[in-house]
Design a protein around this motif. Sequence first.
Motif, PDB file in Angstrom:
ATOM      1  N   ARG A  66      -9.186 -20.002  30.167  1.00 47.69           N
ATOM      2  CA  ARG A  66      -9.923 -19.833  31.372  1.00 47.69           C
ATOM      3  C   ARG A  66     -11.365 -20.201  31.219  1.00 47.69           C
ATOM      4  N   GLY A  67     -11.695 -21.110  30.327  1.00 47.79           N
ATOM      5  CA  GLY A  67     -13.147 -21.485  30.212  1.00 47.79           C
ATOM      6  C   GLY A  67     -13.196 -22.254  28.648  1.00 47.79           C
ATOM      7  N   ILE A  68     -14.247 -22.735  28.541  1.00 49.53           N
ATOM      8  CA  ILE A  68     -14.705 -23.434  27.182  1.00 49.53           C
ATOM      9  C   ILE A  68     -15.649 -22.652  26.360  1.00 49.53           C
ATOM     10  N   LEU A  69     -15.384 -22.628  25.281  1.00 46.98           N
ATOM     11  CA  LEU A  69     -16.525 -22.074  24.315  1.00 46.98           C
ATOM     12  C   LEU A  69     -16.797 -23.258  23.518  1.00 46.98           C
ATOM     13  N   ILE A  70     -18.491 -23.147  23.818  1.00 41.74           N
ATOM     14  CA  ILE A  70     -19.263 -24.547  23.360  1.00 41.74           C
ATOM     15  C   ILE A  70     -19.834 -23.929  22.032  1.00 41.74           C
ATOM     16  N   LEU A  71     -19.682 -24.900  20.924  1.00 42.42           N
ATOM     17  CA  LEU A  71     -20.461 -24.422  19.632  1.00 42.42           C
ATOM     18  C   LEU A  71     -21.080 -25.731  19.165  1.00 42.42           C
ATOM     19  N   HIS A  72     -22.321 -25.389  18.600  1.00 42.77           N
ATOM     20  CA  HIS A  72     -23.017 -26.243  18.076  1.00 42.77           C
ATOM     21  C   HIS A  72     -23.957 -25.820  16.935  1.00 42.77           C
ATOM     22  N   LEU A  73     -23.932 -26.613  15.868  1.00 41.06           N
ATOM     23  CA  LEU A  73     -24.515 -26.351  14.551  1.00 41.06           C
ATOM     24  C   LEU A  73     -25.694 -26.420  14.443  1.00 41.06           C
ATOM     25  N   GLY A  74     -26.592 -26.738  15.626  1.00 46.61           N
ATOM     26  CA  GLY A  74     -28.100 -26.917  15.329  1.00 46.61           C
ATOM     27  C   GLY A  74     -28.265 -27.688  13.910  1.00 46.61           C
ATOM     28  N   MET A  75     -29.719 -27.110  13.554  1.00 50.10           N
ATOM     29  CA  MET A  75     -30.200 -27.730  12.343  1.00 50.10           C
ATOM     30  C   MET A  75     -29.455 -27.444  11.025  1.00 50.10           C
ATOM     31  N   SER A  76     -29.093 -26.236  10.817  1.00 51.35           N
ATOM     32  CA  SER A  76     -28.598 -25.758   9.563  1.00 51.35           C
ATOM     33  C   SER A  76     -27.385 -24.998   9.655  1.00 51.35           C
ATOM     34  N   GLY A  77     -26.284 -25.214  10.853  1.00 51.84           N
ATOM     35  CA  GLY A  77     -25.152 -24.261  10.983  1.00 51.84           C
ATOM     36  C   GLY A  77     -23.842 -25.010  10.211  1.00 51.84           C
ATOM     37  N   SER A  78     -23.090 -23.999   9.945  1.00 50.06           N
ATOM     38  CA  SER A  78     -21.946 -24.574   9.527  1.00 50.06           C
ATOM     39  C   SER A  78     -20.801 -23.509  10.069  1.00 50.06           C
ATOM     40  N   LEU A  79     -19.661 -24.153  10.100  1.00 51.26           N
ATOM     41  CA  LEU A  79     -18.484 -22.954  10.329  1.00 51.26           C
ATOM     42  C   LEU A  79     -17.377 -22.909   9.275  1.00 51.26           C
ATOM     43  N   ARG A  80     -17.133 -21.832   8.822  1.00 60.73           N
ATOM     44  CA  ARG A  80     -16.054 -21.456   8.000  1.00 60.73           C
ATOM     45  C   ARG A  80     -14.774 -21.012   8.521  1.00 60.73           C
ATOM     46  N   ILE A  81     -13.785 -21.353   8.193  1.00 51.82           N
ATOM     47  CA  ILE A  81     -12.331 -20.624   8.136  1.00 51.82           C
ATOM     48  C   ILE A  81     -12.124 -19.725   6.998  1.00 51.82           C
ATOM     49  N   LEU A  82     -11.865 -18.648   7.640  1.00 49.42           N
ATOM     50  CA  LEU A  82     -11.708 -17.302   6.372  1.00 49.42           C
ATOM     51  C   LEU A  82     -10.106 -17.256   6.907  1.00 49.42           C
ATOM     52  N   LEU A  83      -9.213 -17.394   5.942  1.00 53.45           N
ATOM     53  CA  LEU A  83      -7.823 -17.174   6.101  1.00 53.45           C
ATOM     54  C   LEU A  83      -7.433 -15.676   5.783  1.00 53.45           C
ATOM     55  N   PRO A  84      -6.655 -15.078   6.186  1.00 51.14           N
ATOM     56  CA  PRO A  84      -6.157 -13.855   6.088  1.00 51.14           C
ATOM     57  C   PRO A  84      -6.032 -13.580   4.512  1.00 51.14           C
ATOM     58  N   ARG A  85      -6.668 -12.197   4.339  1.00 49.52           N
ATOM     59  CA  ARG A  85      -6.589 -11.855   2.956  1.00 49.52           C
ATOM     60  C   ARG A  85      -6.074 -10.252   2.650  1.00 49.52           C
ATOM     61  N   LEU A  86      -6.022  -9.898   1.622  1.00 49.53           N
ATOM     62  CA  LEU A  86      -5.649  -8.646   1.210  1.00 49.53           C
ATOM     63  C   LEU A  86      -6.607  -7.548   1.926  1.00 49.53           C
ATOM     64  N   ALA A  87      -6.304  -6.562   2.324  1.00 47.80           N
ATOM     65  CA  ALA A  87      -7.360  -5.685   3.264  1.00 47.80           C
ATOM     66  C   ALA A  87      -8.187  -5.183   2.376  1.00 47.80           C
ATOM     67  N   GLN A  88      -7.900  -4.968   0.912  1.00 48.52           N
ATOM     68  CA  GLN A  88      -8.832  -4.312  -0.142  1.00 48.52           C
ATOM     69  C   GLN A  88      -9.758  -5.311  -0.568  1.00 48.52           C
ATOM     70  N   SER A  89      -9.550  -6.675  -0.218  1.00 40.77           N
ATOM     71  CA  SER A  89     -10.621  -7.328  -0.676  1.00 40.77           C
ATOM     72  C   SER A  89     -11.032  -8.679   0.348  1.00 40.77           C
ATOM     73  N   PRO A  90     -11.513  -8.228   1.597  1.00 41.41           N
ATOM     74  CA  PRO A  90     -12.172  -8.948   2.454  1.00 41.41           C
ATOM     75  C   PRO A  90     -13.167  -9.631   2.029  1.00 41.41           C
ATOM     76  N   GLU A  91     -13.435 -10.719   2.611  1.00 39.88           N
ATOM     77  CA  GLU A  91     -14.770 -11.590   2.384  1.00 39.88           C
ATOM     78  C   GLU A  91     -15.979 -11.098   3.239  1.00 39.88           C
ATOM     79  N   LEU A  92     -16.767 -10.347   2.798  1.00 42.55           N
ATOM     80  CA  LEU A  92     -17.893  -9.447   3.585  1.00 42.55           C
ATOM     81  C   LEU A  92     -18.842 -10.533   4.217  1.00 42.55           C
ATOM     82  N   PRO A  93     -19.543 -10.312   5.458  1.00 40.81           N
ATOM     83  CA  PRO A  93     -20.512 -11.358   5.906  1.00 40.81           C
ATOM     84  C   PRO A  93     -21.564 -11.396   5.227  1.00 40.81           C
ATOM     85  N   ARG A  94     -22.357 -12.603   5.157  1.00 36.32           N
ATOM     86  CA  ARG A  94     -23.365 -12.683   4.322  1.00 36.32           C
ATOM     87  C   ARG A  94     -24.569 -12.825   5.390  1.00 36.32           C
TER      88      ARG A  94
END
Length: 276
Positions: A66-94
């Motif tokens: 239905r549309g295009i999501l445009i992403l740009h990393l700018g000067m200091s950005g990075s994209l991470r893929i966080l794979l599914p983990r056990l519910a009791q040990s999620p990777e919390l946002p930094r």
Amino acid sequence: MPELPEVETTCRGIAPHLTGKLIVNVIIRNAMLRWPIPQDLPELLSGSTIQAVVRRAKYLLLDCGRGILILHLGMSGSLRILLPRLAQSPELPRKHDHFDLILNDQTILRLHDPRRFGAVLWHTGNIAQHPLLMNLGPEPLTVDFNAQRLFVRTRGLRASIKQTLMNNQVVVGVGNIYANEALFLAGINPKVTAGRIGKERYERLVQAIKHTLQLAIEAGGSSLRDFVHSDGTPGYFQQQYWVYGRSGKQCKQCTTVIKQIKQGQRSSFYCPGCQH
């Protein structure tokens, strides 16, 4: 700043985890990036299937049907893929984790951007007509970028060849690091006026640009200060630099001392012995 090899590496890293997946949630922690993230993005994206992930210049384009999501990393950005983990040990946002795209298998695409010069935008209609993309030059790794086109485009130009290569209307994605490296391989001084370079030298330069970018992509890009791959690992192309960041050191080819100058507020590195 992430350049074309880093963005292409990111694209190849995230595409297998996103393509064909359903978006079930969007989390915006800080909308104030270079341009504000649309506040209605969760409603726009939820229920959409990601049909394709491609790169145009330094932009990542997620085709959501239905549309295009445009992403740009700018000067200091990075994209991470966080794979599914056990519910009791999620990777919390930094700190500086500003945006999450959550998929139906609980995979998360997370944007980390300390300086907030990146972008998360939404576009419907012809993506080629988006204001950020409509005036872009050819992709450097395609047949559209060739010596004849570069020769014709630079006739009468008084700008230096280094600054010309970093003009996205001439060619996209040849940022500072890779322009320095390609000019070294082609034996061209970064200060030379673009309009004075002949077609034969442009043949060498085009091949040097393509070769440099291909090597950098194979090495996973360069490990810049804030850049990591989608899995958190670094790139290794910086181990192959001929001139970039090597001012005061001997040229690996002729032992002349590498020089550093400023051009358009960016540093240029070159070997006076090899580049004329």
